[in-house]
Design a protein around this motif. Structure first.
Motif, PDB file in Angstrom:
ATOM      1  N   HIS B 130       0.826  -1.212   0.000  1.00 13.36           N
ATOM      2  CA  HIS B 130       0.000   0.000   0.000  1.00 13.36           C
ATOM      3  C   HIS B 130       0.858   1.258   0.000  1.00 13.36           C
ATOM      4  N   ILE B 131       2.029   1.176   0.636  1.00 13.72           N
ATOM      5  CA  ILE B 131       2.909   2.350   0.654  1.00 13.72           C
ATOM      6  C   ILE B 131       3.365   2.686  -0.755  1.00 13.72           C
ATOM      7  N   ASP B 132       3.865   1.648  -1.444  1.00 14.67           N
ATOM      8  CA  ASP B 132       4.358   1.866  -2.803  1.00 14.67           C
ATOM      9  C   ASP B 132       3.234   2.347  -3.722  1.00 14.67           C
ATOM     10  N   LEU B 133       2.060   1.736  -3.538  1.00 15.38           N
ATOM     11  CA  LEU B 133       0.933   2.113  -4.391  1.00 15.38           C
ATOM     12  C   LEU B 133       0.575   3.579  -4.196  1.00 15.38           C
ATOM     13  N   ASN B 134       0.567   4.007  -2.944  1.00 14.78           N
ATOM     14  CA  ASN B 134       0.244   5.407  -2.665  1.00 14.78           C
ATOM     15  C   ASN B 134       1.189   6.359  -3.389  1.00 14.78           C
ATOM     16  N   PHE B 135       2.467   6.002  -3.330  1.00 14.62           N
ATOM     17  CA  PHE B 135       3.441   6.906  -3.940  1.00 14.62           C
ATOM     18  C   PHE B 135       3.401   6.859  -5.458  1.00 14.62           C
ATOM     19  N   VAL B 136       2.954   5.749  -6.021  1.00 13.17           N
ATOM     20  CA  VAL B 136       2.805   5.682  -7.479  1.00 13.17           C
ATOM     21  C   VAL B 136       1.532   6.417  -7.901  1.00 13.17           C
ATOM     22  N   ASN B 137       0.479   6.247  -7.114  1.00  9.67           N
ATOM     23  CA  ASN B 137      -0.810   6.826  -7.497  1.00  9.67           C
ATOM     24  C   ASN B 137      -0.874   8.343  -7.333  1.00  9.67           C
TER      25      ASN B 137
END
Lengths: 627, 234
Positions: B130-137
């Motif tokens: 979820h951390i990585d996704l947040n930063f990509v999104n």
């Protein structure tokens, strides 16, 4: 990134090391990486053909075939850098074998298309695969087993030709005697190793601690971790010499049920070998089978053990085992089985009413059993305290003998007769009385096989002292020596000078030759007589011959060793052949089935025996004494 | 107000660049009834300047493709991104990426475009994904008002689930680790992560963790993607 890792890996893998970096780079682009936990089936026999060539990066797989009767034939174990699946890529129709991960295994998968292109473009790689296959296919036939063995240069003999010094890697980590258990465990954890060698202040190895010790002697019994490591170490140390071959090291590990063994060089610690090192060495199927047989736990499990022996031996032959390696292994495993049976018996019937030792004599005592088995055993026990107790003791051992005999019968490894005969269960004093009569005339039950008695269970000294008593008496009593010589000479080598073979005249083995009784046993007898005369106290025929050569300058002993090895290998191969035909292996061979060359060698062996007999007749036998 | 509606409804299709448009269609077509072995996955990881969602940003993205549990070392992705904020001292120490390295790095959106093209409709795998996704999104949201449609699963959740539900798993690996960080797990499950500690090697470790875990799922009745997504929800 990852592709470079693959290329680096393949550079050390035969035959890919033959390829240029560029070709490897191209290949790496197509390669996939897979993981199979221990136990996972990677390819299934008769399933769809493999879509890839598997190259093992880490771990190991077992390649085997399942037979109709649900038995498994292990064809090979493959480890890091080895491959699988090639056969079905080439054939393209179905998988020939089952491939199952026996460790957590990571493998690179080269797609079928890439492999085929590679084979087409690269002659050397093509040659390699075609050849290794061909060899593998032929390997399965008995004929090839023979060739591989007599040819002796197939390059697959690592287990027997490699000295342990050559596969020892790092010097083992050591720990001082007084280190606390906790500190030792912390050291092991920090260095990520499974064992430590415990040394004294002078650096002499005294014992060893392994993961198992921590499990069994610390955690399981809630021992204080502040106690010194000395309290939980396994001692005495089990070690092999650096010059010994890997097979011997492996046998020792199996015998003592250990996974680590120390390598000493002139008494100095050189290194440590683990199971894993053997896997790395070659992952041969003999080790698997040897272990399988060694780990039998119930009498029921023993049912049908004999075929496993055949497979193990066939595989050992293929890997270049010498005959004495093979007979040694067979004997060792029989010992294991006997011990297992007695363990089970004692669990049900309680321990013996008096202390006793179980021993092998004859071929078993000398570590020279072949696939016809026929192990002979005896029991020596302490005298019972009273006549009543004696009765009870006798009943107990009778039951034990019955159990042992029927168990051996059950796994069809009893040979022809009973393994443990009632007459061979005696108190030490009774044995001595019996031995005393030997050499005083006929009908005293003299059997030179008792000179080879060796304890396989119970106190060793009880058996050794009996044997030493016999040996001592032979030195003192000319009569006994003559009687032993007479017994040996009784069986003449089956050969008149340059005439045809003498073969059995009638019965079930018409025109066949009992190779053990008429070829091997006479040599054994001669070696025994010379050893008794010279005071050589070695347990095996080859050991005796070696010492006769080295310490007593017996030139002929070298020839005897050669002949002995040859006859044994001939016998074992013939037995394997019988097993393959579905027959029970025995000691008979048909001389007419041999090639000219084999027949000639056989004749020479017999001629050698004949010469030895002349010598013995002259020196040790007056002709008056009967066995 | 407009941006609020934009957030809910998304921008009209025409406004999206080609790569984003295509990707959105692909991921919507994902068939969750598919077996795990037939599904395309992408294990990925990002290195960040820090964990503050508002202030920090991506330094690099690494990813590797899988089909089922098979890793394809030939299909990988690793790019550095020009930071939108100052590199913090601490993260420099961890990642060993310095400003000089980043000078040759590219604009976030360029990199993201290639990344999005790379992942296509694959299911994403990450460790604490979820951390990585947040930063990509976040940059995608800012620029186009959309997020990735890709389904994602988390190896740490998957691990916890196995720990709780499958005794065979723990037995096989002789116990499990209680530490859920990537490196403790790599150590425990015998994964060689390589020497570098960067987004790519971490993605590679994550992919291998996935390899270690999935073979045990069939025994627990987890047979298709839908069930897998349920137990490994980020």
């Amino acid at each position: 990134m990852l592709q470079e890792e693959i290329v680096d890996f393949l550079k050390n893998v035969i035959p890919f090391n033959l390829l240029s970096g560029e070709t490897l780079g191209k290949m790496a682009a197509d390669i996939a990486m897979d993981y199979s936990p221990r136990g996972e089936e990677i390819l299934q026999q008769d399933g769809p053909p493999s879509e890839f060539l598997g190259i093992i990066k880490k771990g190991g797989v077992k390649v085997f075939q399942a037979l109709d009767n649900d038995e498994e034939v292990v064809l090979d174990l493959r480890g890091e850098g080895e491959h699988f699946g090639m056969l079905s890529i080439l054939s393209g129709d179905r998988s020939r074998n089952n491939v199952v991960a026996i460790e957590d295994t990571i493998c690179y998968k080269v797609p079928r298309k890439t492999v085929l292109a590679l084979l087409q473009e690269n002659h050397e790689v093509n040659q390699y695969f075609i050849k290794s296959f061909f060899v593998n296919l032929l390997d399965k036939t008995y004929e090839e087993t023979r060739k591989a063995y007599t040819g002796g240069t197939t390059g697959e003999q690592l287990l027997f030709s490699t000295a342990v010094r050559d596969i020892v890697r790092a010097e083992p980590r050591t720990v001082a005697l007084d280190t606390t258990i906790q500190q030792a465990a912390a050291d092991m954890a920090a260095q990520r190793i499974g064992s430590l060698v415990v040394v004294d202040s002078a650096g002499q190895p005294l014992g060893m601690v392994t993961d198992r010790d921590f499990r069994e002697k610390v955690v399981a019994v809630a021992r204080d971790v502040a106690a010194p490591v000395r309290e939980i170490m396994s001692a005495p140390l089990i070690s092999v010499d650096a010059e010994d071959n890997c097979f011997e090291a492996l046998m020792k590990m199996i015998r003592h049920r250990i996974h680590h063994i120390l390598i000493l060089e002139n008494g100095r610690l050189l290194g440590l070998l683990t199971n894993h090192d053997f896997m790395l060495l070659q992952g041969s199927s003999p080790t698997v089978l040897v272990k399988e047989i060694a780990h039998v736990r119930t009498i029921a499990e023993l049912q049908g053990t004999a075929p496993k022996f055949y497979k193990a031996v066939s595989s050992l032959l293929r890997h270049g085992a010498r005959p004495h390696n093979i007979t040694g292994m067979i004997t060792e495993l029989l010992e294991k089985i006997c011990n297992t049976v007695v363990d089970i018996f004692e669990k049900d019937n309680g321990p013996g009413p008096v202390p006793y030792s179980l021993f092998f004599f004859g071929a078993g005592g000398r570590h020279e059993l072949t696939l016809s088995f026929g192990v002979e055993m005896g029991i020596v026990h302490q005298d019972a305290a009273s006549p009543d107790a004696a009765k009870e003791t006798a009943a107990y051992f009778n039951r034990l003998a019955e159990t042992l005999n029927s168990a051996m019968q059950n796994c069809r490894i009893n040979g022809a007769g009973q393994c443990l005969q009632a007459a061979n269960i005696r108190a030490a004093s009774a044995w001595r009385e019996g031995f005393k009569k030997w050499g005083t005339g006929a009908g005293t039950g003299l059997d030179a096989g008792f000179f080879d008695m060796r304890a396989v269970r119970g106190e060793k000294a009880r058996v050794d002292s009996l044997r030493e008593y016999l040996e001592k008496r032979t030195g003192q009593s000319r009569g006994l020596m003559e009687a032993v010589a007479a017994e040996t000479l009784h069986e003449r080598p089956p050969l008149g000078f340059f005439k045809n073979f003498v073969v059995e005249k009638g019965g079930g083995h018409k025109n066949e030759l009992d190779l053990y009784r008429r070829g091997i046993l006479p040599l054994v007898g001669c070696a025994r007589i010379f050893s008794l005369a010279k005071g050589v106290a070695r347990g095996s025929t080859l050991g005796r011959l070696k010492e006769l050569t080295s310490r007593h300058g017996f030139k002929v002993a070298e020839d005897m060793g050669q002949a002995f090895g040859y006859l044994n290998s001939q016998l074992i191969r013939s037995q394997l052949h019988q097993a393959e035909e579905g027959l029970t292996p025995d000691n008979f061979i048909n001389p007419y089935s041999l090639t000219n060359f084999e027949r000639k060698t056989l004749k020479e062996s017999f001629q050698l025996t004949a010469r030895l007999y002349d010598e013995i007749e002259g020196d040790y036998w007056s002709g008056k004494v009967l066995p | 107000m407009t941006s609020f509606f934009q957030k809910i409804l998304g921008r009209p299709r025409a406004d999206l660049p080609d790569w984003l448009q295509k990707q959105q269609e692909l991921s919507r077509r994902l068939n969750v009834k598919e077996g795990i072995e037939e599904t395309e996955f992408v294990a990925f990881d990002t290195e960040l300047t820090g964990l503050d969602f508002k202030r920090d940003a991506i330094i690099s993205i690494g990813a590797v493709k899988l089909r089922g549990t098979t890793i394809y070392p030939g299909r990988t992705f690793y790019r550095l991104v020009k930071p939108e904020c100052e590199l913090k001292h601490r993260s420099v120490v961890v990642h060993e990426i310095t400003h000089t390295d980043l000078e040759c790095a590219e604009d976030m959106l360029n990199v993201l475009g290639d990344f999005v093209t790379f992942i296509g409709g694959a299911v994403l795998i990450g460790h604490f994904v979820h951390i990585d996704l947040n930063f990509v999104n976040r940059p995608l949201q800012e620029a186009f008002g959309v997020s990735l449609y890709n389904r994602a699963l988390d190896t740490s959740t998957l691990h916890d689930w196995l720990a709780a539900n499958d005794s065979r798993f723990a037995r096989h690996y002789q116990g499990m680790t209680l530490q859920s960080d990537l490196f403790s797990m790599a150590r425990k499950y015998g994964i060689d992560g390589g020497k570098a500690h960067n987004a790519f090697s971490d993605a590679y470790i994550t992919a291998q963790l996935f390899q270690r875990f999935v073979p045990f799922l069939a025994g627990c009745g987890i047979k298709n993607l839908k069930e897998l997504l349920k137990i490994a929800r980020p």
